[in-house]
Design an enzyme around this catalytic site. Sequence first.
Site, mmCIF file in Angstrom:
data_model
loop_
_atom_site.group_PDB
_atom_site.id
_atom_site.type_symbol
_atom_site.label_atom_id
_atom_site.label_comp_id
_atom_site.label_asym_id
_atom_site.label_seq_id
_atom_site.Cartn_x
_atom_site.Cartn_y
_atom_site.Cartn_z
ATOM 1 N N LYS A 189 5.213 -8.582 -4.017
ATOM 2 C CA LYS A 189 3.885 -8.340 -3.394
ATOM 3 C C LYS A 189 2.959 -9.471 -3.820
ATOM 4 O O LYS A 189 1.869 -9.803 -3.176
ATOM 5 C CB LYS A 189 3.280 -6.940 -4.106
ATOM 6 C CG LYS A 189 3.859 -5.739 -3.108
ATOM 7 C CD LYS A 189 3.157 -4.444 -3.525
ATOM 8 C CE LYS A 189 3.640 -3.278 -2.783
ATOM 9 N NZ LYS A 189 2.922 -1.928 -3.160
ATOM 10 N N LYS A 200 7.863 0.561 8.019
ATOM 11 C CA LYS A 200 6.197 0.799 8.583
ATOM 12 C C LYS A 200 5.426 -0.331 9.018
ATOM 13 O O LYS A 200 4.677 -0.387 10.068
ATOM 14 C CB LYS A 200 5.231 1.454 7.563
ATOM 15 C CG LYS A 200 5.716 2.672 7.057
ATOM 16 C CD LYS A 200 4.688 3.340 6.105
ATOM 17 C CE LYS A 200 4.980 3.358 4.689
ATOM 18 N NZ LYS A 200 4.340 4.189 4.003
ATOM 19 N N LYS A 207 15.984 -2.522 7.009
ATOM 20 C CA LYS A 207 15.473 -1.060 7.030
ATOM 21 C C LYS A 207 14.513 -0.646 7.817
ATOM 22 O O LYS A 207 13.607 -1.867 8.134
ATOM 23 C CB LYS A 207 15.019 -0.789 5.604
ATOM 24 C CG LYS A 207 15.130 0.528 5.046
ATOM 25 C CD LYS A 207 14.668 0.674 3.643
ATOM 26 C CE LYS A 207 13.484 1.680 3.245
ATOM 27 N NZ LYS A 207 13.258 1.859 1.987
#
Length: 334
Positions: free
Chosen positions: A115, A200, A197
């Site tokens: 992040k 979102k 994967k």
Amino acid sequence: MLDGKKVLFSGMQATGNLTLGNYLGALKNWVTIADEYETFYSVVDMHSITVRQDPAELRKRARTLLTLYIAAGLDPEKNCIYYQSHVTGHAELAWILNCFTYMGELNRMTQFKDKAAKHADNINAGLFTYPVLMAADILLYQSDVVPVGIDQMQHLELTRDIAQRFNGVYGDVFTIPEAYIGKVGAKVMSLQDPAKKMSKSDENPNGSIYLMDDPDTIIRKFKRAVTDSEACVRYCEEQPGIKNLIDIYCACTGKTPAETEREFDGKGYGDFKMAVGESVVSVLKPLQDRFAELSRDKAYLDSVIKNNAEKAQYFSNKTLRKVQKKVGFPERIR
Ligand code: TRP
């Protein structure tokens, strides 16, 4: 233990639109195991602000997520479904636990490194201590089990280390939580790139099925899904696109891969993709209907939000008061 049952805690962030992957991989399992445990399912909105958010949008998404928990089948009378930010103990315990967590430990967290790289202009202290807030979430309720995805295992390990360290100094204050490893939830991959994967935050909306996609959109996305060149419905590593579709089909119908292979023996990809799309619609449509119904009943949702926050506050206070006493904070005068 609470009322003779083991305590289960889990939470999701209200960032991005939930996908079929979130549902089949997590939320559906939460519902399946809920009855066996005393459960706390939180919408962890405090974690979300470690990355800049639009306030109105965050509020809206948080309510959507909380409503989805219920629409998916979690009875809010039996499961404590609440917003993290409504319960004061999370931040209070996180502060104390910060003082029992080493910089070196937090520096090793792979999610922080990822992040920080992604949000290089805003590497704030909250992003760094994110795992400590997560530890507070879990330890506050004396949780025995925590269903988490593989990407959160490192945070859970750290939670255990912090709890053990604290207990080592003050005696048995915290229950040491375990990862919930039950029947594995389906791991759903992107429909456009089966090596990734389903996410979102995918920029390509055709890769993900969102829980709120209407039936036509769902069918269209499955028709466009990437397949392989063998032209037969066979479950194997060499056909990752088809394998992913079989996994989705099985998760939605309860069938096994072998049964699915037999069912589509001699049929083409077209028929199969259509059937997968329909199986997903048959799972998502009732969820969407229930969601719409719940959303119309503002008073009911508000009462759930209020009552469960009070319940969470009550249970979390028990742990918090004990911890505050252990570390030497003055007693409250009543
Ligand atoms: N960090 C988790 C995630 O992004 C969400 C989370 C916050 C959580 N607190 C938690 C999960 C406590 C399990 C238990 O997926």
